[in-house]
Motif scaffolding. Structure first.
Motif, PDB file in Angstrom:
ATOM      1  N   ILE A   9       0.949  -1.233  -0.106  1.00  0.00           N
ATOM      2  CA  ILE A   9      -0.038  -0.129  -0.087  1.00  0.00           C
ATOM      3  C   ILE A   9       0.935   1.170   0.063  1.00  0.00           C
ATOM      4  O   ILE A   9       2.106   1.138   0.763  1.00  0.00           O
ATOM      5  CB  ILE A   9      -0.956  -0.058   1.258  1.00  0.00           C
ATOM      6  N   GLN A  10       0.377   2.358  -0.698  1.00  0.00           N
ATOM      7  CA  GLN A  10       1.200   3.527  -0.721  1.00  0.00           C
ATOM      8  C   GLN A  10       0.968   4.488   0.498  1.00  0.00           C
ATOM      9  O   GLN A  10      -0.161   4.582   0.907  1.00  0.00           O
ATOM     10  CB  GLN A  10       0.890   4.187  -2.068  1.00  0.00           C
ATOM     11  N   PRO A  11       2.050   4.936   1.042  1.00  0.00           N
ATOM     12  CA  PRO A  11       2.022   5.896   2.309  1.00  0.00           C
ATOM     13  C   PRO A  11       1.649   7.410   1.506  1.00  0.00           C
ATOM     14  O   PRO A  11       2.278   8.103   1.832  1.00  0.00           O
ATOM     15  CB  PRO A  11       3.354   5.508   2.776  1.00  0.00           C
ATOM     16  N   GLY A  18     -12.060   0.862   2.526  1.00  0.00           N
ATOM     17  CA  GLY A  18     -11.559   0.127   1.301  1.00  0.00           C
ATOM     18  C   GLY A  18     -10.248  -0.480   1.247  1.00  0.00           C
ATOM     19  O   GLY A  18     -10.081  -1.652   0.997  1.00  0.00           O
ATOM     20  N   ASN A  19      -9.552   0.191   1.743  1.00  0.00           N
ATOM     21  CA  ASN A  19      -8.082  -0.391   1.730  1.00  0.00           C
ATOM     22  C   ASN A  19      -7.757  -1.425   2.681  1.00  0.00           C
ATOM     23  O   ASN A  19      -7.254  -2.542   2.594  1.00  0.00           O
ATOM     24  CB  ASN A  19      -6.982   0.700   2.313  1.00  0.00           C
ATOM     25  N   TYR A  20      -8.735  -1.423   3.921  1.00  0.00           N
ATOM     26  CA  TYR A  20      -8.720  -2.400   4.935  1.00  0.00           C
ATOM     27  C   TYR A  20      -9.378  -3.704   4.510  1.00  0.00           C
ATOM     28  O   TYR A  20      -8.832  -4.892   4.373  1.00  0.00           O
ATOM     29  CB  TYR A  20      -9.166  -1.918   6.493  1.00  0.00           C
ATOM     30  N   VAL A 146      -5.330  -8.074  -3.458  1.00  0.00           N
ATOM     31  CA  VAL A 146      -5.263  -6.498  -3.728  1.00  0.00           C
ATOM     32  C   VAL A 146      -6.782  -6.188  -3.964  1.00  0.00           C
ATOM     33  O   VAL A 146      -7.570  -7.283  -4.152  1.00  0.00           O
ATOM     34  CB  VAL A 146      -4.565  -6.030  -5.065  1.00  0.00           C
ATOM     35  N   GLY A 147      -7.287  -5.033  -4.166  1.00  0.00           N
ATOM     36  CA  GLY A 147      -8.519  -4.668  -4.658  1.00  0.00           C
ATOM     37  C   GLY A 147      -8.745  -4.876  -6.192  1.00  0.00           C
ATOM     38  O   GLY A 147      -7.718  -4.776  -6.701  1.00  0.00           O
ATOM     39  N   LYS A 148      -9.865  -4.729  -6.623  1.00  0.00           N
ATOM     40  CA  LYS A 148     -10.144  -4.723  -7.978  1.00  0.00           C
ATOM     41  C   LYS A 148      -9.333  -3.658  -8.918  1.00  0.00           C
ATOM     42  O   LYS A 148      -9.169  -4.158 -10.142  1.00  0.00           O
ATOM     43  CB  LYS A 148     -11.750  -4.351  -8.245  1.00  0.00           C
ATOM     44  N   ASP A 149      -9.230  -2.519  -8.468  1.00  0.00           N
ATOM     45  CA  ASP A 149      -8.552  -1.647  -9.315  1.00  0.00           C
ATOM     46  C   ASP A 149      -6.969  -2.072  -9.520  1.00  0.00           C
ATOM     47  O   ASP A 149      -6.445  -1.511 -10.452  1.00  0.00           O
ATOM     48  CB  ASP A 149      -8.500  -0.042  -8.520  1.00  0.00           C
ATOM     49  N   GLN A 150      -6.656  -2.909  -8.900  1.00  0.00           N
ATOM     50  CA  GLN A 150      -5.197  -3.505  -9.438  1.00  0.00           C
ATOM     51  C   GLN A 150      -5.027  -4.603 -10.247  1.00  0.00           C
ATOM     52  O   GLN A 150      -3.933  -5.110 -10.558  1.00  0.00           O
ATOM     53  CB  GLN A 150      -4.305  -3.964  -8.174  1.00  0.00           C
ATOM     54  N   SER A 183     -15.803  -7.675  -1.280  1.00  0.00           N
ATOM     55  CA  SER A 183     -14.727  -6.360  -0.592  1.00  0.00           C
ATOM     56  C   SER A 183     -13.594  -5.971  -1.710  1.00  0.00           C
ATOM     57  O   SER A 183     -13.160  -5.115  -1.485  1.00  0.00           O
ATOM     58  CB  SER A 183     -13.909  -7.016   0.465  1.00  0.00           C
ATOM     59  N   GLU A 184     -13.682  -6.631  -2.993  1.00  0.00           N
ATOM     60  CA  GLU A 184     -12.728  -5.975  -3.720  1.00  0.00           C
ATOM     61  C   GLU A 184     -13.079  -4.726  -4.403  1.00  0.00           C
ATOM     62  O   GLU A 184     -12.063  -3.859  -4.919  1.00  0.00           O
ATOM     63  CB  GLU A 184     -12.680  -6.770  -5.137  1.00  0.00           C
ATOM     64  N   ASN A 185     -14.315  -4.083  -4.064  1.00  0.00           N
ATOM     65  CA  ASN A 185     -14.521  -2.845  -4.427  1.00  0.00           C
ATOM     66  C   ASN A 185     -15.664  -2.310  -3.549  1.00  0.00           C
ATOM     67  O   ASN A 185     -16.780  -2.150  -4.073  1.00  0.00           O
ATOM     68  CB  ASN A 185     -15.030  -2.988  -6.171  1.00  0.00           C
ATOM     69  N   ILE A 186     -14.873  -1.546  -2.539  1.00  0.00           N
ATOM     70  CA  ILE A 186     -15.726  -0.798  -1.587  1.00  0.00           C
ATOM     71  C   ILE A 186     -16.141   0.548  -2.314  1.00  0.00           C
ATOM     72  O   ILE A 186     -15.121   1.194  -2.640  1.00  0.00           O
ATOM     73  CB  ILE A 186     -15.149  -0.520  -0.371  1.00  0.00           C
ATOM     74  N   MET A 187     -17.293   1.025  -2.410  1.00  0.00           N
ATOM     75  CA  MET A 187     -17.620   2.188  -3.174  1.00  0.00           C
ATOM     76  C   MET A 187     -17.792   3.402  -2.077  1.00  0.00           C
ATOM     77  O   MET A 187     -17.725   3.076  -0.920  1.00  0.00           O
ATOM     78  CB  MET A 187     -18.985   1.963  -3.731  1.00  0.00           C
ATOM     79  N   LYS A 195     -15.472   4.243  -6.739  1.00  0.00           N
ATOM     80  CA  LYS A 195     -14.666   3.552  -5.465  1.00  0.00           C
ATOM     81  C   LYS A 195     -14.431   4.470  -4.195  1.00  0.00           C
ATOM     82  O   LYS A 195     -14.023   5.759  -4.534  1.00  0.00           O
ATOM     83  CB  LYS A 195     -13.422   2.850  -5.947  1.00  0.00           C
ATOM     84  N   MET A 196     -14.113   3.934  -3.245  1.00  0.00           N
ATOM     85  CA  MET A 196     -13.723   4.762  -1.943  1.00  0.00           C
ATOM     86  C   MET A 196     -12.388   5.083  -2.141  1.00  0.00           C
ATOM     87  O   MET A 196     -11.531   3.964  -2.373  1.00  0.00           O
ATOM     88  CB  MET A 196     -14.094   4.068  -0.640  1.00  0.00           C
ATOM     89  N   SER A 197     -11.818   6.262  -1.999  1.00  0.00           N
ATOM     90  CA  SER A 197     -10.487   6.429  -2.536  1.00  0.00           C
ATOM     91  C   SER A 197      -9.903   7.666  -1.538  1.00  0.00           C
ATOM     92  O   SER A 197     -10.620   8.488  -1.009  1.00  0.00           O
ATOM     93  CB  SER A 197     -10.683   7.055  -3.968  1.00  0.00           C
ATOM     94  N   LYS A 198      -8.611   7.495  -1.263  1.00  0.00           N
ATOM     95  CA  LYS A 198      -7.956   8.436  -0.566  1.00  0.00           C
ATOM     96  C   LYS A 198      -7.854   9.650  -1.099  1.00  0.00           C
ATOM     97  O   LYS A 198      -7.473  10.644  -0.439  1.00  0.00           O
ATOM     98  CB  LYS A 198      -6.794   7.926   0.148  1.00  0.00           C
ATOM     99  N   SER A 199      -8.101   9.675  -2.127  1.00  0.00           N
ATOM    100  CA  SER A 199      -7.905  11.019  -3.069  1.00  0.00           C
ATOM    101  C   SER A 199      -9.195  11.646  -3.420  1.00  0.00           C
ATOM    102  O   SER A 199      -9.181  12.603  -4.188  1.00  0.00           O
ATOM    103  CB  SER A 199      -6.729  10.894  -4.429  1.00  0.00           C
TER     104      SER A 199
END
Ligand code: AMP
Ligand code: TRP
Length: 327
Positions: A9-11, A18-20, A146-150, A183-187, A195-199
Protein backbone atom coordinates in the motif's frame (compact mmCIF):
# COMPACT_ATOMS: atom_id res chain seq x y z
CA UNK A 1 7.93 -24.42 1.43
CA UNK A 2 4.77 -22.31 1.42
CA UNK A 3 3.77 -20.44 -1.73
CA UNK A 4 4.44 -16.72 -1.58
CA UNK A 5 2.14 -13.73 -1.49
CA UNK A 6 3.20 -10.14 -1.94
CA UNK A 7 1.21 -6.95 -1.63
CA UNK A 8 1.67 -3.30 -0.76
CA UNK A 9 0.00 0.00 0.00
CA UNK A 10 1.22 3.50 -0.76
CA UNK A 11 1.87 5.89 2.12
CA UNK A 12 0.21 8.66 0.18
CA UNK A 13 -2.96 9.53 2.07
CA UNK A 14 -5.31 8.47 4.81
CA UNK A 15 -5.96 4.73 4.74
CA UNK A 16 -9.68 3.99 4.62
CA UNK A 17 -12.12 1.13 4.99
CA UNK A 18 -11.66 0.23 1.29
CA UNK A 19 -7.94 -0.38 1.86
CA UNK A 20 -8.64 -2.44 4.92
CA UNK A 21 -11.48 -4.54 3.51
CA UNK A 22 -10.10 -4.83 -0.03
CA UNK A 23 -6.54 -5.64 0.93
CA UNK A 24 -5.30 -5.83 4.53
CA UNK A 25 -8.15 -7.96 5.86
CA UNK A 26 -7.33 -10.64 3.30
CA UNK A 27 -3.62 -10.44 4.02
CA UNK A 28 -4.28 -11.21 7.67
CA UNK A 29 -6.35 -14.23 6.69
CA UNK A 30 -3.81 -15.50 4.17
CA UNK A 31 -0.66 -15.10 6.27
CA UNK A 32 -1.04 -18.54 7.87
CA UNK A 33 -1.03 -20.46 4.60
CA UNK A 34 1.43 -18.32 2.66
CA UNK A 35 4.92 -17.03 2.95
CA UNK A 36 3.78 -13.41 3.09
CA UNK A 37 5.63 -10.23 2.22
CA UNK A 38 3.88 -6.90 2.77
CA UNK A 39 5.51 -3.74 1.59
CA UNK A 40 4.98 -0.05 2.27
CA UNK A 41 5.47 1.24 -1.26
CA UNK A 42 7.03 4.66 -0.69
CA UNK A 43 8.64 4.65 -4.14
CA UNK A 44 5.19 4.41 -5.66
CA UNK A 45 3.94 7.23 -3.44
CA UNK A 46 6.44 9.73 -4.88
CA UNK A 47 4.98 9.33 -8.38
CA UNK A 48 2.76 12.22 -7.26
CA UNK A 49 4.19 15.12 -5.21
CA UNK A 50 4.71 14.35 -1.50
CA UNK A 51 5.82 16.47 1.40
CA UNK A 52 8.97 14.76 2.79
CA UNK A 53 7.99 15.07 6.47
CA UNK A 54 4.49 13.78 5.76
CA UNK A 55 5.83 10.92 3.64
CA UNK A 56 8.05 9.78 6.51
CA UNK A 57 5.16 9.97 8.98
CA UNK A 58 2.75 8.15 6.67
CA UNK A 59 5.24 5.40 5.87
CA UNK A 60 5.42 4.51 9.56
CA UNK A 61 1.66 4.98 9.92
CA UNK A 62 0.88 2.48 7.13
CA UNK A 63 3.18 -0.07 8.75
CA UNK A 64 1.41 0.53 12.07
CA UNK A 65 -1.93 -0.17 10.37
CA UNK A 66 -0.55 -3.46 9.01
CA UNK A 67 0.59 -4.55 12.45
CA UNK A 68 -2.45 -3.30 14.35
CA UNK A 69 -4.73 -5.09 11.86
CA UNK A 70 -3.09 -8.39 12.70
CA UNK A 71 -0.13 -8.75 10.36
CA UNK A 72 2.14 -10.77 12.59
CA UNK A 73 5.88 -10.24 11.99
CA UNK A 74 6.45 -13.82 13.09
CA UNK A 75 4.38 -15.07 10.17
CA UNK A 76 4.76 -12.25 7.64
CA UNK A 77 7.51 -9.92 6.54
CA UNK A 78 6.68 -6.21 6.42
CA UNK A 79 9.28 -3.84 4.96
CA UNK A 80 9.72 -0.47 3.24
CA UNK A 81 10.12 -0.65 -0.54
CA UNK A 82 12.90 1.97 -0.77
CA UNK A 83 15.05 -0.10 1.61
CA UNK A 84 15.56 -2.66 -1.14
CA UNK A 85 17.19 -1.01 -4.14
CA UNK A 86 16.67 -4.12 -6.29
CA UNK A 87 13.06 -2.97 -6.88
CA UNK A 88 14.25 0.06 -8.84
CA UNK A 89 16.95 -1.91 -10.66
CA UNK A 90 14.58 -4.61 -11.86
CA UNK A 91 12.05 -1.95 -12.83
CA UNK A 92 14.67 -0.40 -15.12
CA UNK A 93 15.28 -3.73 -16.82
CA UNK A 94 11.56 -4.43 -17.19
CA UNK A 95 11.16 -0.94 -18.70
CA UNK A 96 13.15 -2.16 -21.64
CA UNK A 97 10.71 -4.94 -22.48
CA UNK A 98 7.48 -3.05 -21.76
CA UNK A 99 5.80 -1.16 -24.58
CA UNK A 100 4.54 2.40 -24.35
CA UNK A 101 0.94 1.57 -25.44
CA UNK A 102 0.76 -1.09 -22.70
CA UNK A 103 1.29 1.64 -20.11
CA UNK A 104 -0.83 4.20 -21.90
CA UNK A 105 -3.91 2.07 -21.49
CA UNK A 106 -3.60 1.68 -17.69
CA UNK A 107 -6.77 3.10 -16.14
CA UNK A 108 -5.08 4.23 -12.94
CA UNK A 109 -2.51 6.20 -14.94
CA UNK A 110 -5.20 7.80 -17.07
CA UNK A 111 -7.20 8.82 -13.97
CA UNK A 112 -4.24 10.14 -12.04
CA UNK A 113 -2.69 11.89 -15.04
CA UNK A 114 -5.97 13.61 -15.66
CA UNK A 115 -6.12 14.73 -12.05
CA UNK A 116 -2.53 16.04 -12.15
CA UNK A 117 -3.15 17.76 -15.48
CA UNK A 118 -1.62 15.98 -18.46
CA UNK A 119 1.31 18.41 -18.72
CA UNK A 120 2.41 17.90 -15.11
CA UNK A 121 1.97 14.12 -14.70
CA UNK A 122 5.43 12.66 -13.98
CA UNK A 123 7.23 9.98 -15.98
CA UNK A 124 7.26 8.05 -12.72
CA UNK A 125 3.47 8.02 -12.68
CA UNK A 126 3.50 6.58 -16.19
CA UNK A 127 6.06 3.96 -15.18
CA UNK A 128 4.32 3.07 -11.91
CA UNK A 129 2.96 -0.33 -13.10
CA UNK A 130 6.48 -1.45 -14.07
CA UNK A 131 7.75 -0.78 -10.56
CA UNK A 132 4.78 -2.73 -9.24
CA UNK A 133 5.62 -5.63 -11.60
CA UNK A 134 9.15 -5.53 -10.29
CA UNK A 135 7.92 -5.66 -6.66
CA UNK A 136 5.95 -8.77 -7.44
CA UNK A 137 8.39 -10.61 -9.71
CA UNK A 138 11.48 -10.11 -7.51
CA UNK A 139 10.06 -12.49 -4.90
CA UNK A 140 8.67 -15.36 -7.02
CA UNK A 141 5.21 -14.27 -5.91
CA UNK A 142 2.34 -16.64 -6.68
CA UNK A 143 -0.58 -14.65 -5.32
CA UNK A 144 -1.17 -10.90 -5.03
CA UNK A 145 -4.07 -9.99 -2.72
CA UNK A 146 -5.43 -6.60 -3.80
CA UNK A 147 -8.59 -4.67 -4.61
CA UNK A 148 -10.17 -4.73 -8.05
CA UNK A 149 -8.47 -1.52 -9.20
CA UNK A 150 -5.13 -3.37 -9.29
CA UNK A 151 -6.15 -6.26 -11.55
CA UNK A 152 -5.00 -4.50 -14.70
CA UNK A 153 -1.54 -3.97 -13.19
CA UNK A 154 -1.28 -7.64 -12.29
CA UNK A 155 -2.29 -8.61 -15.81
CA UNK A 156 0.54 -6.43 -17.12
CA UNK A 157 2.93 -8.05 -14.63
CA UNK A 158 2.03 -11.45 -16.06
CA UNK A 159 2.53 -10.20 -19.62
CA UNK A 160 5.99 -8.87 -18.78
CA UNK A 161 7.00 -12.02 -16.90
CA UNK A 162 5.93 -14.16 -19.81
CA UNK A 163 7.71 -11.96 -22.33
CA UNK A 164 10.92 -12.02 -20.31
CA UNK A 165 10.74 -15.80 -19.83
CA UNK A 166 10.25 -16.32 -23.56
CA UNK A 167 13.15 -14.12 -24.49
CA UNK A 168 15.68 -15.08 -21.83
CA UNK A 169 14.50 -18.43 -20.44
CA UNK A 170 12.30 -19.40 -17.45
CA UNK A 171 13.00 -16.77 -14.76
CA UNK A 172 9.76 -15.41 -13.32
CA UNK A 173 6.69 -17.05 -11.84
CA UNK A 174 3.45 -15.75 -13.38
CA UNK A 175 1.52 -14.31 -10.41
CA UNK A 176 -2.23 -14.46 -9.92
CA UNK A 177 -4.41 -11.80 -8.31
CA UNK A 178 -6.43 -12.68 -5.23
CA UNK A 179 -9.64 -10.73 -4.64
CA UNK A 180 -12.89 -11.45 -2.82
CA UNK A 181 -16.18 -10.53 -4.42
CA UNK A 182 -17.77 -8.51 -1.58
CA UNK A 183 -14.65 -6.60 -0.67
CA UNK A 184 -12.76 -6.07 -3.94
CA UNK A 185 -14.49 -2.78 -4.66
CA UNK A 186 -15.81 -0.81 -1.71
CA UNK A 187 -17.61 2.18 -3.14
CA UNK A 188 -17.68 5.81 -2.02
CA UNK A 189 -20.30 6.67 0.60
CA UNK A 190 -21.17 9.80 -1.35
CA UNK A 191 -21.38 8.06 -4.74
CA UNK A 192 -21.85 4.30 -5.18
CA UNK A 193 -20.61 4.46 -8.78
CA UNK A 194 -17.08 5.47 -7.71
CA UNK A 195 -14.70 3.52 -5.49
CA UNK A 196 -13.85 4.68 -2.00
CA UNK A 197 -10.59 6.53 -2.48
CA UNK A 198 -8.02 8.38 -0.41
CA UNK A 199 -7.75 11.03 -3.08
CA UNK A 200 -11.51 11.72 -3.17
CA UNK A 201 -12.42 15.39 -3.19
CA UNK A 202 -14.99 15.08 -0.40
CA UNK A 203 -14.34 13.56 3.04
CA UNK A 204 -17.86 12.13 2.81
CA UNK A 205 -16.53 9.66 0.23
CA UNK A 206 -14.60 7.55 2.72
CA UNK A 207 -14.26 6.42 6.30
CA UNK A 208 -10.63 6.85 7.28
CA UNK A 209 -9.17 4.30 9.66
CA UNK A 210 -8.33 7.27 11.89
CA UNK A 211 -11.85 8.72 11.97
CA UNK A 212 -13.31 9.26 15.45
CA UNK A 213 -16.77 8.22 16.59
CA UNK A 214 -18.44 11.55 15.86
CA UNK A 215 -16.98 11.66 12.32
CA UNK A 216 -18.05 8.10 11.57
CA UNK A 217 -21.63 8.80 12.70
CA UNK A 218 -21.78 12.00 10.68
CA UNK A 219 -20.42 10.35 7.52
CA UNK A 220 -22.72 7.34 7.74
CA UNK A 221 -25.73 9.55 8.40
CA UNK A 222 -24.87 11.49 5.25
CA UNK A 223 -24.13 8.40 3.11
CA UNK A 224 -26.34 8.32 0.02
CA UNK A 225 -29.00 5.61 -0.16
CA UNK A 226 -31.32 4.34 -2.86
CA UNK A 227 -35.02 4.91 -3.35
CA UNK A 228 -37.40 2.80 -1.27
CA UNK A 229 -37.17 2.18 2.44
CA UNK A 230 -36.52 -1.56 2.89
CA UNK A 231 -33.09 -2.93 3.66
CA UNK A 232 -32.44 -5.25 0.71
CA UNK A 233 -29.21 -6.52 -0.78
CA UNK A 234 -29.57 -6.10 -4.50
CA UNK A 235 -27.73 -4.86 -7.57
CA UNK A 236 -30.40 -2.27 -8.29
CA UNK A 237 -29.68 -0.68 -4.93
CA UNK A 238 -25.92 -0.09 -5.27
CA UNK A 239 -25.60 2.41 -2.41
CA UNK A 240 -27.35 0.15 0.06
CA UNK A 241 -25.55 -2.91 -1.26
CA UNK A 242 -22.24 -1.20 -0.53
CA UNK A 243 -23.31 -0.30 3.02
CA UNK A 244 -24.52 -3.86 3.64
CA UNK A 245 -21.21 -5.19 2.34
CA UNK A 246 -19.30 -3.02 4.80
CA UNK A 247 -21.63 -4.09 7.61
CA UNK A 248 -21.32 -7.74 6.65
CA UNK A 249 -17.53 -7.80 6.27
CA UNK A 250 -16.89 -6.03 9.58
CA UNK A 251 -19.43 -8.01 11.59
CA UNK A 252 -19.12 -11.38 9.80
CA UNK A 253 -22.92 -11.45 9.48
CA UNK A 254 -24.04 -12.46 5.97
CA UNK A 255 -25.99 -9.99 3.79
CA UNK A 256 -28.98 -12.38 3.93
CA UNK A 257 -29.01 -12.29 7.75
CA UNK A 258 -28.66 -8.52 7.69
CA UNK A 259 -31.70 -8.27 5.42
CA UNK A 260 -33.63 -10.44 7.87
CA UNK A 261 -32.52 -8.39 10.86
CA UNK A 262 -34.00 -5.24 9.31
CA UNK A 263 -37.33 -6.52 8.05
CA UNK A 264 -39.89 -3.91 9.11
CA UNK A 265 -37.13 -1.42 9.96
CA UNK A 266 -35.70 1.32 7.79
CA UNK A 267 -32.54 3.23 6.97
CA UNK A 268 -32.47 5.05 10.28
CA UNK A 269 -32.00 1.87 12.36
CA UNK A 270 -29.74 0.29 9.79
CA UNK A 271 -27.44 3.29 9.60
CA UNK A 272 -27.29 3.64 13.37
CA UNK A 273 -26.25 0.03 13.72
CA UNK A 274 -23.80 0.28 10.84
CA UNK A 275 -22.14 3.22 12.59
CA UNK A 276 -21.86 1.06 15.74
CA UNK A 277 -20.32 -1.78 13.75
CA UNK A 278 -17.75 0.54 12.16
CA UNK A 279 -16.90 2.23 15.47
CA UNK A 280 -16.55 -1.13 17.23
CA UNK A 281 -14.09 -2.11 14.57
CA UNK A 282 -12.15 1.16 14.45
CA UNK A 283 -11.73 1.89 18.15
CA UNK A 284 -9.66 -1.18 19.07
CA UNK A 285 -7.65 -0.77 15.86
CA UNK A 286 -6.89 2.85 16.69
CA UNK A 287 -5.90 1.90 20.22
CA UNK A 288 -3.45 -0.69 18.90
CA UNK A 289 -2.00 1.83 16.43
CA UNK A 290 -1.48 4.33 19.27
CA UNK A 291 0.28 1.74 21.40
CA UNK A 292 2.86 0.97 18.71
CA UNK A 293 5.94 3.17 19.05
CA UNK A 294 7.75 4.45 15.96
CA UNK A 295 10.95 2.79 17.18
CA UNK A 296 9.35 -0.62 17.52
CA UNK A 297 7.79 -0.40 14.08
CA UNK A 298 10.99 0.81 12.42
CA UNK A 299 12.86 -2.11 13.97
CA UNK A 300 10.30 -4.56 12.56
CA UNK A 301 10.60 -2.92 9.13
CA UNK A 302 14.39 -3.06 9.23
CA UNK A 303 14.30 -6.73 10.22
CA UNK A 304 11.86 -7.29 7.37
CA UNK A 305 14.21 -5.64 4.88
CA UNK A 306 17.08 -7.83 6.11
CA UNK A 307 14.94 -10.90 5.54
CA UNK A 308 13.83 -10.09 2.01
CA UNK A 309 17.12 -8.60 0.79
CA UNK A 310 18.79 -11.92 -0.08
CA UNK A 311 15.71 -13.07 -2.06
CA UNK A 312 15.67 -9.86 -4.10
CA UNK A 313 19.43 -9.92 -4.60
CA UNK A 314 19.42 -13.48 -5.87
CA UNK A 315 16.59 -12.88 -8.33
CA UNK A 316 18.15 -9.69 -9.67
CA UNK A 317 21.50 -11.44 -10.15
CA UNK A 318 19.77 -14.17 -12.11
CA UNK A 319 18.07 -11.55 -14.29
CA UNK A 320 21.27 -9.57 -14.89
CA UNK A 321 23.12 -12.71 -15.80
CA UNK A 322 20.42 -13.79 -18.27
CA UNK A 323 20.34 -10.47 -20.09
CA UNK A 324 24.11 -10.40 -20.50
CA UNK A 325 25.36 -8.06 -17.78
CA UNK A 326 28.82 -8.95 -16.49
CA UNK A 327 28.55 -9.95 -12.81
P1 AMP B 1 -3.79 2.23 -2.55
O1 AMP B 1 -4.52 3.03 -1.56
O2 AMP B 1 -4.07 2.66 -3.95
O3 AMP B 1 -2.31 2.10 -2.27
O4 AMP B 1 -4.41 0.80 -2.43
C1 AMP B 1 -4.00 -0.15 -1.49
C2 AMP B 1 -4.81 -1.40 -1.60
O5 AMP B 1 -6.17 -1.15 -1.24
C3 AMP B 1 -4.86 -1.99 -3.02
O6 AMP B 1 -4.84 -3.40 -2.95
C4 AMP B 1 -6.18 -1.51 -3.54
O7 AMP B 1 -6.71 -2.33 -4.56
C5 AMP B 1 -7.04 -1.57 -2.29
N1 AMP B 1 -8.15 -0.63 -2.37
C6 AMP B 1 -8.08 0.71 -2.49
N2 AMP B 1 -9.31 1.26 -2.55
C7 AMP B 1 -10.18 0.22 -2.48
C8 AMP B 1 -11.61 0.13 -2.49
N3 AMP B 1 -12.36 1.20 -2.59
N4 AMP B 1 -12.17 -1.11 -2.39
C9 AMP B 1 -11.40 -2.21 -2.29
N5 AMP B 1 -10.06 -2.19 -2.27
C10 AMP B 1 -9.45 -1.00 -2.37
N1 TRP C 1 -0.24 -0.19 -6.92
C1 TRP C 1 -0.77 -0.65 -5.68
C2 TRP C 1 -1.92 0.28 -5.24
O1 TRP C 1 -1.97 1.42 -5.56
C3 TRP C 1 0.27 -0.71 -4.60
C4 TRP C 1 1.35 -1.68 -4.95
C5 TRP C 1 2.64 -1.37 -5.31
C6 TRP C 1 1.24 -3.09 -4.95
N2 TRP C 1 3.35 -2.53 -5.53
C7 TRP C 1 2.52 -3.59 -5.32
C8 TRP C 1 0.20 -3.97 -4.69
C9 TRP C 1 2.77 -4.96 -5.46
C10 TRP C 1 0.45 -5.34 -4.83
C11 TRP C 1 1.72 -5.82 -5.20
O2 TRP C 1 -2.75 -0.15 -4.54
Amino acid sequence: MKPRIFSGIQPSGNLHLGNYLGAIRNWVKLQDQYDSIFCVVDMHAITVPQDPTELRRRTIEVAKVYLASGIDPKKSTPFIQSHISEHAELAWILNTIAKIPELEKMTQFKDKAQKAGKESASVGLFDYPILMASDILLYDTELVPVGKDQLQHIELTRTLAERFNKKFGETFILPKAFTTKESENIMGLDDPTKKMSKSASSEYNYIALTDDEETVRRKIKKAVTDSGSEIVYSDDKPALKNLINIYSLLSEISPKEIEKKYVGKGYFDFKNDLADVVINFLQPLQKKIEELSDEKVLKILEDGAKKVQPIAKKKLEEVKNKIGFIG
